[in-house]
Write an enzyme that holds these catalytic residues in place. Structure first.
Site, PDB file in Angstrom:
ATOM      1  N   HIS A 250     -15.503 -41.042  27.462  1.00 32.63           N
ATOM      2  CA  HIS A 250     -14.609 -42.144  27.797  1.00 32.63           C
ATOM      3  C   HIS A 250     -13.334 -42.021  26.969  1.00 32.63           C
ATOM      4  O   HIS A 250     -13.379 -41.809  25.763  1.00 32.63           O
ATOM      5  CB  HIS A 250     -15.301 -43.480  27.507  1.00 32.63           C
ATOM      6  CG  HIS A 250     -14.389 -44.658  27.496  1.00 32.63           C
ATOM      7  ND1 HIS A 250     -14.070 -45.338  26.339  1.00 32.63           N
ATOM      8  CD2 HIS A 250     -13.702 -45.261  28.493  1.00 32.63           C
ATOM      9  CE1 HIS A 250     -13.247 -46.320  26.629  1.00 32.63           C
ATOM     10  NE2 HIS A 250     -13.005 -46.304  27.927  1.00 32.63           N
TER      11      HIS A 250
ATOM     12  N   HIS B  14      -3.819 -44.852  24.896  1.00 31.84           N
ATOM     13  CA  HIS B  14      -4.828 -45.902  24.734  1.00 31.84           C
ATOM     14  C   HIS B  14      -4.310 -46.817  23.628  1.00 31.84           C
ATOM     15  O   HIS B  14      -4.569 -46.601  22.456  1.00 31.84           O
ATOM     16  CB  HIS B  14      -6.198 -45.342  24.367  1.00 31.84           C
ATOM     17  CG  HIS B  14      -7.262 -46.400  24.348  1.00 31.84           C
ATOM     18  ND1 HIS B  14      -8.359 -46.349  23.533  1.00 31.84           N
ATOM     19  CD2 HIS B  14      -7.379 -47.555  25.050  1.00 31.84           C
ATOM     20  CE1 HIS B  14      -9.129 -47.403  23.731  1.00 31.84           C
ATOM     21  NE2 HIS B  14      -8.550 -48.155  24.645  1.00 31.84           N
TER      22      HIS B  14
END
Length: 334
Positions: free
Chosen positions: A40, A117
């Site tokens: 992920h 992110h």
């Protein structure tokens, strides 16, 4: 109950060629009916500490970062990093699904693309790194999930897709092919690129539609497992999909755990998640799984456990799960 904190990290090189070692009875099983380990938010191991906060973050986070960067930035970093192994190390460990969040900085006049992110970090060099690894592992297949595309214009999409084609060339598997290992090996295909932009997918046969990601958005292991079981009951999609075993923090959780991090949050959940993973079955039936993606994939035996689920497959019986066949359902992605 969540287990004790584990800190060991190791790369199991014996999984580097696990696809080539699968029994012949699985060579004609589509990859979307096998069990594949994934990471992920693959690229967060190399986040740029000096980069701007992502434009997708809340106004509050961006305001606090602007007012108190010395305090806020370290906190953001602690909750942004989801992997510590490099791309090559993840592939060597057995990961076959890479989660690429791609963005372009609004202030950057160039065509440079970045992984993101919460904060940004630099895409093309990593694609070359993946190619280099594939050339030394000719029977391994990798799925590249290109997602998010924050700030990408049509011109930038064209630039990215051109780079993907130039780098991987004949290794790209077209989406009209049923991707079994036998077919991939015979035709020299090693890369499946899913692309989260439907209009671009329609223009290029080398691009696959976005792969659904079951994102629980949960802070506790129990709640996450409940979510995943509910999704299984609804029925798996017909082709590739991801069951995400990654926990997700929120502002309240961070405030309650001021000295915590995503890593400590994740590592405490691994014992319970390990039990859940080992109970799963790959296959085409309703409650079967396909890709399982997690954070900090070098910890525990996550990759090995996901790979070993393939030993449960009987191509003649498909899957022991009860229920009707798969449903083509779209799910929220994270």
């Amino acid at each position: 109950m969540e287990g004790p904190l584990q800190t060991s990290i190791h790369v199991c090189h014996e999984n580097a060629q696990w696809m080539s070692k699968l029994p012949e009875k699985l060579w004609d099983t589509p990859l979307f009916n096998l069990s594949l380990p994934g990471s992920h938010d693959t690229m967060t191991y190399c986040l740029d500490k000096n980069s701007a906060v992502s434009g997708n973050e809340s106004k509050l986070v961006k305001f606090l970062n602007k007012c108190m960067p010395c305090i806020v930035r370290p906190i953001i970093m602690k909750w942004s990093i989801t992997q510590v192994l490099t791309v090559t190390e993840q592939l060597e460990a057995g990961v076959r699904y890479l989660d690429f969040r791609i963005a372009h900085k609004s202030s950057d006049p160039s065509t440079n693309l970045y992984f993101v992110h919460m904060v940004y970090t630099t895409v093309i060099d990593i694609l070359w790194e993946v190619l280099k690894w594939l050339e030394t592992h000719p029977q391994e297949v990798v799925i590249l999930a290109c997602r998010n595309f924050d700030g990408l214009t049509k011109k930038l999409h064209c630039h990215l897709i051109t780079c993907i084609k130039q780098i991987f060339q004949c290794k790209l598997c077209p989406r009209n092919v049923v991707p079994t290992l036998r077919t991939m090996w015979q035709r020299g295909y090693q890369v499946i690129v899913s692309y989260e932009e439907d209009l671009e997918v329609l223009k290029h046969c080398e691009l696959w539609p976005a792969i659904p990601y079951w994102w629980g958005n949960k802070t506790t292991t129990h709640a996450l497992i409940q979510f995943l079981e509910l999704m299984k009951q609804m029925g798996r999609p017909e082709t590739f999909f991801v069951a995400g075993i990654n926990l997700t923090e929120n502002l309240r959780y961070i405030l309650v755990h001021p000295f915590g991090s995503l890593k400590t949050m994740t590592l405490r959940s691994l014992p319970c998640l390990k039990i859940w993973v080992r109970k799963q079955y790959p296959g085409p039936q309703k409650e079967c799984i396909n890709i399982i993606a997690g954070d900090f994939i070098g910890n525990d035996d996550f990759v090995r456990d996901v790979i070993e689920l393939n030993t449960k497959i009987n191509p003649q019986l498909d899957c022991p799960s009860k229920g009707s066949g798969p449903k083509n359902i779209s799910f929220s992605a994270f």
